[in-house]
Design an enzyme around this catalytic site. Structure first.
Site, PDB file in Angstrom:
ATOM      1  N   GLU A  99       3.317   2.224  16.503  1.00  0.00           N
ATOM      2  CA  GLU A  99       2.491   1.795  17.152  1.00  0.00           C
ATOM      3  C   GLU A  99       3.548   0.558  17.717  1.00  0.00           C
ATOM      4  OE1 GLU A  99       0.649   0.504  19.451  1.00  0.00           O
ATOM      5  OE2 GLU A  99      -1.433   0.458  18.865  1.00  0.00           O
ATOM      6  N   ASP A 100       3.478   0.244  19.242  1.00  0.00           N
ATOM      7  CA  ASP A 100       4.189  -0.594  19.625  1.00  0.00           C
ATOM      8  C   ASP A 100       3.230  -2.091  18.598  1.00  0.00           C
ATOM      9  OD1 ASP A 100       1.881  -1.343  20.660  1.00  0.00           O
ATOM     10  OD2 ASP A 100       1.987  -1.034  22.747  1.00  0.00           O
ATOM     11  N   ASP A 103      -1.611  -6.581  17.350  1.00  0.00           N
ATOM     12  CA  ASP A 103      -2.512  -7.733  17.105  1.00  0.00           C
ATOM     13  C   ASP A 103      -3.646  -8.144  16.368  1.00  0.00           C
ATOM     14  OD1 ASP A 103      -2.496 -10.490  19.030  1.00  0.00           O
ATOM     15  OD2 ASP A 103      -2.983  -9.627  20.638  1.00  0.00           O
ATOM     16  N   PHE A 152       2.519 -13.797  24.888  1.00  0.00           N
ATOM     17  CA  PHE A 152       2.805 -12.069  25.606  1.00  0.00           C
ATOM     18  C   PHE A 152       4.010 -11.433  25.605  1.00  0.00           C
ATOM     19  CE2 PHE A 152       1.986  -8.917  28.098  1.00  0.00           C
ATOM     20  CZ  PHE A 152       0.625  -8.060  27.764  1.00  0.00           C
ATOM     21  N   ARG A 165       8.441  -2.000  31.189  1.00  0.00           N
ATOM     22  CA  ARG A 165       7.875  -1.487  29.512  1.00  0.00           C
ATOM     23  C   ARG A 165       9.668  -1.146  29.739  1.00  0.00           C
ATOM     24  NH1 ARG A 165       3.109   0.805  27.722  1.00  0.00           N
ATOM     25  NH2 ARG A 165       1.461   0.663  29.688  1.00  0.00           N
TER      26      ARG A 165
HETATM   27  P1  IMP Z   1      -5.208  -5.128  19.150  1.00  0.00           P
HETATM   28  O1  IMP Z   1      -6.179  -4.391  18.991  1.00  0.00           O
HETATM   29  O2  IMP Z   1      -5.852  -6.811  19.532  1.00  0.00           O
HETATM   30  O3  IMP Z   1      -4.135  -5.087  17.647  1.00  0.00           O
HETATM   31  O4  IMP Z   1      -4.375  -4.725  20.348  1.00  0.00           O
HETATM   32  C1  IMP Z   1      -2.715  -4.092  20.158  1.00  0.00           C
HETATM   33  C2  IMP Z   1      -2.572  -3.908  21.600  1.00  0.00           C
HETATM   34  O5  IMP Z   1      -3.036  -4.463  22.785  1.00  0.00           O
HETATM   35  C3  IMP Z   1      -1.032  -2.984  21.503  1.00  0.00           C
HETATM   36  O6  IMP Z   1      -1.495  -1.848  21.111  1.00  0.00           O
HETATM   37  C4  IMP Z   1      -1.073  -4.080  22.864  1.00  0.00           C
HETATM   38  O7  IMP Z   1      -0.963  -2.328  23.770  1.00  0.00           O
HETATM   39  C5  IMP Z   1      -1.855  -4.716  24.052  1.00  0.00           C
HETATM   40  N1  IMP Z   1      -1.098  -5.941  23.307  1.00  0.00           N
HETATM   41  C6  IMP Z   1      -1.390  -6.550  22.251  1.00  0.00           C
HETATM   42  N2  IMP Z   1      -0.285  -7.952  22.926  1.00  0.00           N
HETATM   43  C7  IMP Z   1       0.402  -7.287  23.443  1.00  0.00           C
HETATM   44  C8  IMP Z   1       1.833  -8.100  24.223  1.00  0.00           C
HETATM   45  O8  IMP Z   1       2.128  -9.445  23.458  1.00  0.00           O
HETATM   46  N3  IMP Z   1       2.533  -7.297  24.737  1.00  0.00           N
HETATM   47  C9  IMP Z   1       1.480  -6.016  25.205  1.00  0.00           C
HETATM   48  N4  IMP Z   1       1.266  -5.947  24.971  1.00  0.00           N
HETATM   49  C10 IMP Z   1       0.390  -6.392  23.671  1.00  0.00           C
HETATM   50 MG    MG Z   2      -0.509  -0.453  23.033  1.00  0.00          MG
END
Ligand code: IMP
Ligand code: MG
Length: 178
Positions: A99-100, A103, A152, A165
């Protein structure tokens, strides 16, 4: 859009960490019988994934998924909605989700659950960034590139509304209303 970008993790630091992660992943899966299935979560993880796989001393099989997003959510009634599912059969295989960023943890938790239902040998998570302040789901990030409290970030695959990106560094994005 009136914004500013500030480098948080530069290219050299990312490169060093990706080399280390490649070694960690290789060590962990060195003695499994069948090839590790590495799953890139599109689009955000594409750059990290392509760098990571070049620093492995094991021979993995690569696959890709893309989670559909409904507004800000990647799940509906507790189900992940794929806009692209995996192509490999993962029964009895060791799987590593790449994963990237993690969060709140909801998307990884859901993805993990869906993959676990396919009877793999194991499912682990590798994330470029473990952003922990807003975590709502207890997720174990088995391999984490960088831990970040908040903010962010964009670049090195990560986007804001599909922008940024392509940047080689991980940058904090600040949007200034005007
Ligand atoms: P989660 O379900 O809240 O863990 O969200 C994860 C997804 O939200 C990641 O795979 C990203 O696509 C997006 N995301 C969360 N924080 C960031 C950030 O700081 N920058 C860019 N995308 C983010
Ligand atoms: Mg993502």
């Amino acid at each position: 859009m009136n914004y500013s970008l500030q480098t948080v993790i530069d290219r050299e630091r990312i490169e060093r960490r990706v080399v280390e992660l490649g070694a960690e992943v290789s060590k962990r899966y060195a003695s499994i019988d069948e090839a590790l299935v590495m799953v890139c979560v599109l689009k955000g993880a594409f750059m990290f994934f392509s760098d990571l796989v070049r620093h492995l001393s094991i021979d993995p099989i690569l696959d890709f998924v893309r989670l559909a997003s409904y507004g800000k959510s990647t799940s509906r009634r507790g189900q992940v909605v794929f806009s692209k599912d995996m192509e490999m059969d993962i029964t009895d295989r060791h799987v590593l989700i790449v994963e990237d960023i993690v969060d709140t943890g909801h998307s990884v938790a859901m993805l993990q659950k869906v993959l676990l239902a396919r009877d793999p040998a194991s499912v682990a998570v590798c994330a470029l960034v473990d952003k922990y302040e807003r975590r709502e789901k207890e997720i174990e990030v088995d391999f984490s590139g960088f831990r970040l409290e908040k903010g962010f970030i964009v670049g090195y695959g990560l986007d804001y509304a599909e922008q940024f990106r392509h940047l080689e560094a991980i940058c904090e994005l600040k949007i200034h209303d005007a």
